[in-house]
Design a protein around this motif. Structure first.
Motif, short mmCIF file in Angstrom:
data_model
loop_
_atom_site.label_atom_id
_atom_site.label_comp_id
_atom_site.label_asym_id
_atom_site.label_seq_id
_atom_site.Cartn_x
_atom_site.Cartn_y
_atom_site.Cartn_z
N GLU A 107 0.84 -1.20 0.00
CA GLU A 107 0.00 0.00 0.00
C GLU A 107 0.87 1.25 0.00
OE1 GLU A 107 -4.08 1.07 2.31
OE2 GLU A 107 -2.34 0.82 3.60
N SER A 111 -1.49 7.77 -1.57
CA SER A 111 -2.12 7.70 -2.88
C SER A 111 -3.58 7.30 -2.75
CB SER A 111 -1.39 6.67 -3.77
OG SER A 111 -0.06 7.08 -4.00
N GLY A 113 -6.86 5.40 -2.62
CA GLY A 113 -7.11 3.98 -2.48
C GLY A 113 -5.91 3.20 -1.99
N ARG A 115 -3.23 2.92 -3.56
CA ARG A 115 -2.63 2.25 -4.71
C ARG A 115 -1.12 2.49 -4.77
NH1 ARG A 115 -6.90 4.64 -7.26
NH2 ARG A 115 -5.51 6.07 -8.37
N THR A 116 -0.42 1.47 -5.22
CA THR A 116 1.02 1.59 -5.43
C THR A 116 1.29 2.01 -6.88
OG1 THR A 116 1.14 -0.77 -5.92
CG2 THR A 116 1.55 -0.11 -3.65
N CYS A 118 2.09 4.84 -8.07
CA CYS A 118 1.59 6.17 -8.45
C CYS A 118 2.71 7.20 -8.55
CB CYS A 118 0.54 6.66 -7.45
SG CYS A 118 -1.00 5.73 -7.50
N GLU A 319 -11.51 7.94 -4.16
CA GLU A 319 -11.13 6.91 -3.20
C GLU A 319 -10.46 7.58 -2.00
OE1 GLU A 319 -9.51 3.19 -5.54
OE2 GLU A 319 -8.79 5.03 -6.47
#
Length: 673
Positions: A107, A111, A113, A115-116, A118, A319
């Motif tokens: 994680e 970012s 949600g 998300r990775t 990014c 998100e």
């Protein structure tokens, strides 16, 4: 990207041309490029810098988490009139992506949600290069924790090599190190007055590249003694520190001695036929409103936290942003840390001088938080880099300006340090008495060697500000390891434990201290970890959140890790370097967890402590059972995965705008600007 909507108290910074047009702008003065999502909250460093510049009259836009695969996203707002400000975000981008075992994190807290992917690896370098590609003639200024802590030659754990100053690879014009408000304001102001970026050579808290001739002049007459106040400290060259670990240790030691703004000298380091030149660190911000409120020559703490922010993510995000969810209802009181822990980079980045807000400023922010639509009466943290350093300072500005100690609390609390917790106790009372405030928790870590000096603070803390669990970080129990960490002896922690337990009992509350420990720290052998495991068992503690030491750029502990030398004493120090030995040390802390028994047994055998494998009262782990052996055979390996206790966010998060690079896993931390 969505345009600004009118339902927020303040317009967001422009992220598109349409946003600029809505404000009637043809061009931004300054554009900030950040590796984090755009959250309009003071805990996000690049945003706070952007809002600070906006508050002083500049037209500021922001490009958050741009796609770095081409220069086009960096053209979204056009060319800025003055400069691009580039930051990787609140954390070093490599620390943000990889664990101590060099595995990808699941994680990205900054970012949408979580998300990775990014942001790119070494985001400061990539972003600066793309800005240069987009607009070759626009000045570029690097800032943030990543640039700040990579400003000289540094060991990079993730590539296992010494890298040169980040300024060479980024090809930026200037680098702002440390807390950025003073230098970034001077840069913006002087460029706005017509000066050229190449003329900005004397701004404190900035670094630039110089040519061979300039470096030769410095090398001909360098500072050799502390009394050489007007000369430049010449560090061992990049080539020397790559070739010789002792030279690297000398570099680390000499660099650390120039971190006090009151007496620090300029530093230079050769890289081939060029060099990096660093002015002395910027002066700390003024406490409270400052001596001359409204005077643009000063920058005070209250000014930053009185800026107009919406305290929410930009509406373009659908998100949640995990780091924001953690800090949105928290309030920071101060910045800086005089602890000087060797595994932590707060002192190098924020400085050792504590800079505190006024009580009035804090209460104004509490009222802002109270007006947030999702606020239900709980301030989740009232703290800072350390929970209880608010208003603490040296008894004399003159002594402070001349002091060259790297810690005010190690090996003992300095006699010149004022440790009165009275102002903090008063502020805690004022905050919880505010209308609409039901709970005020302290989630920042408490410095227990200071807290034990104030029974009233411990009593107040236990009675009103702990939600059942209190964060404290003894880190280890071995005296020799604690000495390398610059942490107090375990006796201090045990005294504080007793004080807190008694205060909790007096308050009629069942509360516990949650202690945090680091495995694999320089100086720590398997024997030291066995000592720690035995102490934990004796105290009935089963830590679930244990950190494997991460060598982050420029910290003293990282120099120990890379060189095998304590740079402050130039003496050998043992370091667990292999990933497997690091896992063995960590397994001993998790002696109680069946998943880690195979590695713990291996560690005990290697340490010559097979007597601790058994079923007696003193044993740490049981012998291997037939069922366990069968399970491991079925799994095809005798080595468990990291599993439990590798929590990516081991402590309650502190409300600080950028990531501290510490020897533990990253979490939202101090400002990296």
């Amino acid at each position: 990207m969505a345009s600004i909507t009118p339902r927020y108290a303040h317009p967001f910074l422009p992220v598109t041309r349409a946003d600029m047009q809505a404000r009637g702008w043809e061009q931004c003065d300054i554009i900030i490029v950040s590796g984090d999502a755009y959250v309009d909250h003071p805990a996000f460093g690049p945003v706070l810098i952007a809002r600070f510049l906006e508050g002083r009259g500049f037209k500021v836009g922001i490009i958050p988490q741009p796609d770095w695969h081409s220069a086009e996203p960096f053209k979204a707002l056009g060319a800025p009139r003055l400069f691009f400000g580039v930051a990787a975000g609140n954390l070093d981008s490599m620390l943000n992506r990889l664990t101590a075992q060099k595995k990808n994190r699941s994680e990205d807290q900054y970012s949408p949600g979580g998300r990775t992917n990014c942001r790119p690896d070494r985001a400061s370098i990539v972003y600066a290069q793309r800005c240069r590609e987009a607009f070759p003639d626009v000045p570029i200024v690097l800032g943030g924790i990543e640039a700040s802590l990579r400003r000289i030659a540094h060991f990079d754990y993730w590539s296992e090599k010494v890298r040169r100053s980040i300024l060479f690879d980024a090809k930026a014009d200037l680098l702002v190190f440390g807390m950025g408000e003073r230098p970034i304001w001077e840069i913006a102001d002087r460029l706005n007055r017509g000066e050229r970026i190449e003329d900005l050579t004397d701004i404190r808290g900035t670094a630039r590249l110089i040519n061979d001739a300039a470096m030769k002049a410095l090398e001909a007459d360098p500072a050799k003694r502390a009394a050489d106040r007007d000369k430049v400290v010449v560090l061992p060259s990049y080539e020397e520190v790559v070739a010789d670990t002792r030279a690297f240790a000398v570099m680390s030691r000499d660099f650390q001695m120039e971190t006090n703004p009151g007496n620090a000298r300029a530093i230079a380091q050769r890289h081939g036929n060029r060099a990096i030149y660093m002015n002395p660190p910027a002066r700390p911000l003024e406490d409270g409103a400052g001596q001359k409120p409204g005077d643009t020559a000063t920058v005070a703490m209250d000014e930053l936290y009185d800026l107009k922010l919406n305290r929410v993510p930009h509406p373009m995000y659908k998100e949640p942003i995990p780091a924001y969810e953690t800090v949105k209802h928290s309030v920071v009181l101060m910045r800086g840390c005089f602890g000087g822990c060797t595994f932590c980079s707060i002192t190098e980045h924020e400085g050792r001088v504590i800079q505190s807000r006024s009580a009035q400023s804090v209460l104004r922010e509490v009222r802002e938080v109270r007006r947030m639509g999702d606020f239900r009466g709980t301030i989740t943290d009232l703290g800072g880099p350390t929970a209880n350093m608010y208003k603490l300072k040296c008894k004399s500005e003159d002594i402070e300006s001349r002091c060259r100690k790297l810690s005010c609390v190690h090996p003992g609390v300095c006699e010149n340090l004022q440790t009165d917790h009275g102002p903090l106790i008063s502020l805690m009372k004022q905050v919880r008495e505010e209308p609409g405030i039901k709970h005020v928790f302290i989630a920042s870590g408490v410095r227990y060697d200071l807290a034990e000096r104030s029974p009233e603070y411990v009593k107040e803390l236990a009675a009103h500000h702990v939600g059942g669990q209190l964060s404290v970080a003894p880190e280890h129990v071995s005296p020799r390891v604690l000495e390398k960490m610059k942490k107090p002896g375990i006796e201090s922690f045990e005294r504080f434990q007793n004080m807190f337990a008694c205060a909790s009992e007096d308050a009629g509350k069942e509360q516990y201290d949650i202690a945090y420990f680091i495995s694999g720290h320089p100086g720590s052998t398997l024997e030291d970890m066995v000592m720690l495991a035995q102490w934990l068992k004796e105290k009935g503690k089963r830590p679930r959140q244990v950190q494997d030491f991460i060598p982050t750029p420029m910290s003293v502990a990282t120099a120990m890790y890379y060189t095998g030398l304590d740079p402050l004493k130039m003496e050998p120090v043992y370091t667990a370097k292999g990933l497997r030995e690091k896992r063995l040390q960590k397994a001993l802390l998790l002696y109680w967890n069946p998943e880690h028994w195979p590695l713990a047994r291996e560690a005990l055998r290697l340490a010559g402590r097979e007597d601790l494998i058994g079923r007696g009262p003193n044993a740490l782990v049981p012998p291997e059972s037939a069922a366990e052996a069968a399970r491991l055979r079925r799994a095809g390996s005798a080595e468990p995965e990291q599993g439990l206790a590798t929590n990516a966010w081991p402590r309650p998060v502190q409300p600080r705008p950028s990531g501290r690079n510490t020897g533990r896993t990253p979490r939202p931390g101090p400002r990296g600007r």
